[in-house]
Design an enzyme around this catalytic site. Sequence first.
Site, PDB file in Angstrom:
ATOM      1  N   GLN A 182     -42.623 -10.546   6.646  1.00  0.00           N
ATOM      2  CA  GLN A 182     -43.792 -11.338   7.014  1.00  0.00           C
ATOM      3  C   GLN A 182     -43.911 -11.439   8.524  1.00  0.00           C
ATOM      4  OE1 GLN A 182     -44.289 -15.760   6.716  1.00  0.00           O
ATOM      5  NE2 GLN A 182     -45.756 -15.255   5.103  1.00  0.00           N
ATOM      6  N   CYS A 210     -48.508 -21.321   7.821  1.00  0.00           N
ATOM      7  CA  CYS A 210     -47.484 -22.198   8.378  1.00  0.00           C
ATOM      8  C   CYS A 210     -48.114 -23.452   8.994  1.00  0.00           C
ATOM      9  CB  CYS A 210     -46.673 -21.453   9.435  1.00  0.00           C
ATOM     10  SG  CYS A 210     -45.337 -22.444  10.142  1.00  0.00           S
ATOM     11  N   ALA A 235     -38.036 -20.041   6.853  1.00  0.00           N
ATOM     12  CA  ALA A 235     -37.237 -19.883   8.061  1.00  0.00           C
ATOM     13  C   ALA A 235     -35.829 -20.423   7.850  1.00  0.00           C
ATOM     14  CB  ALA A 235     -37.903 -20.617   9.222  1.00  0.00           C
ATOM     15  N   ASP A 260     -45.777 -26.483  -5.711  1.00  0.00           N
ATOM     16  CA  ASP A 260     -45.280 -27.332  -6.798  1.00  0.00           C
ATOM     17  C   ASP A 260     -44.803 -26.545  -8.010  1.00  0.00           C
ATOM     18  OD1 ASP A 260     -45.958 -29.346  -5.102  1.00  0.00           O
ATOM     19  OD2 ASP A 260     -47.633 -30.126  -6.286  1.00  0.00           O
TER      20      ASP A 260
END
Length: 387
Positions: free
Chosen positions: A84, A115, A32, A219
């Site tokens: 999305q 999310c 976002a 990561d």
Amino acid sequence: MTGTQSPSATRAPALRIGPIALEAPVVLAPMAGITNTAFRRLCREHGAGLYVAEMVTSRALVERGEETFRLLSHHESETPRSVQLYGVDPATVERAVQIIVDEDRADHIDLNFGCPVPKVTRRGGGSALPWKHELFRAIVERAVRAAGDVPLTVKMRKGIDDDHLTYLEAGRTAEAAGVAAVALHGRTAAQHYSGTADWDAIARLKEAVTTVPVLGNGDIWQAEDAVRMMDATGCDGVVVGRGCLGRPWLFGDLVAAFEGREERFRPSLHEVFAVFRRHAELLVEFFGDEDRACRDIRKHVAWYGKGYPMGGDVRRALAAVSSLAEIDELVATLPDAPYDAAGVEGQRGRAGSPKRPALPDGWLDSPELTPAQRAALIEDESDTRGG
């Protein structure tokens, strides 16, 4: 550009998401306020992969919100086009997908079930939703049917917390529903972005989902991390989020790594801020407003400058710019400092700390959705502010 040691893997197999063949098994995660057209174009200029637009709410799309359609827009140079959606009501998600397909607004659609942001999970959405098994199934099945020939994928987390893991069942459900791929961020909603991503969970999902690609997320800070993830988990591709903040050239490094080439982009400070200037220029084109573009680029200053000796005064000035000319003047004062791997590489963005997920009342009492919870979800779906 200088070379580093070649990664252990040589060349990754081509990644296909439905009919879409990607030159590299890499997906830019929607973020976002970050992955607008300008940033996607910038990343594409440096590498290859699938570049996903910012998440939009299905209700806002159905109600044809002006901002939602601006976020859905793609530059003519962007192909394939990827978007999305977030939603909690199967009927609304289905209608949103149908609009995208009927109006030819994307070549790929992803559904967000990952999310962890409280304003999303407290409505039962994002990483909270797969806990309600039948609701998850209904949304994915109806969205796949509405998508037709447009490939539809899902992105999710391991679950709400360690006591409420959902990813294996959700992965198998999505596969059975006909999705084109499944992506897993190896953290729970409770972890948010803290701690270490669980790559073993990605490997377990790959064992459970056998007929469509499984993508790993979490990561990946440099190209070698992506190669290690694929070697360790057997996943078919990687999803890159925070690792590319202030480093859009990471996508070029990823292509080189997957092709077994040693080249890596190790920019000097001047080279970094030449890219920053290009980013600002693309934002001006996207917003059609130089002042608004400069307000937006300000949040990227710390990411671009991470690990470089810029000086506090210049950093603060760049974080308050109001024109491209002002950027040019400030960048001209920067020293041409060399790349410093110790300072530049590694984690980017705020990791935060584990936190109790915000959830609807009684959400964890049962994987079944109660009538009251269903009614509340539909009411919350009418909020077009998104997440």
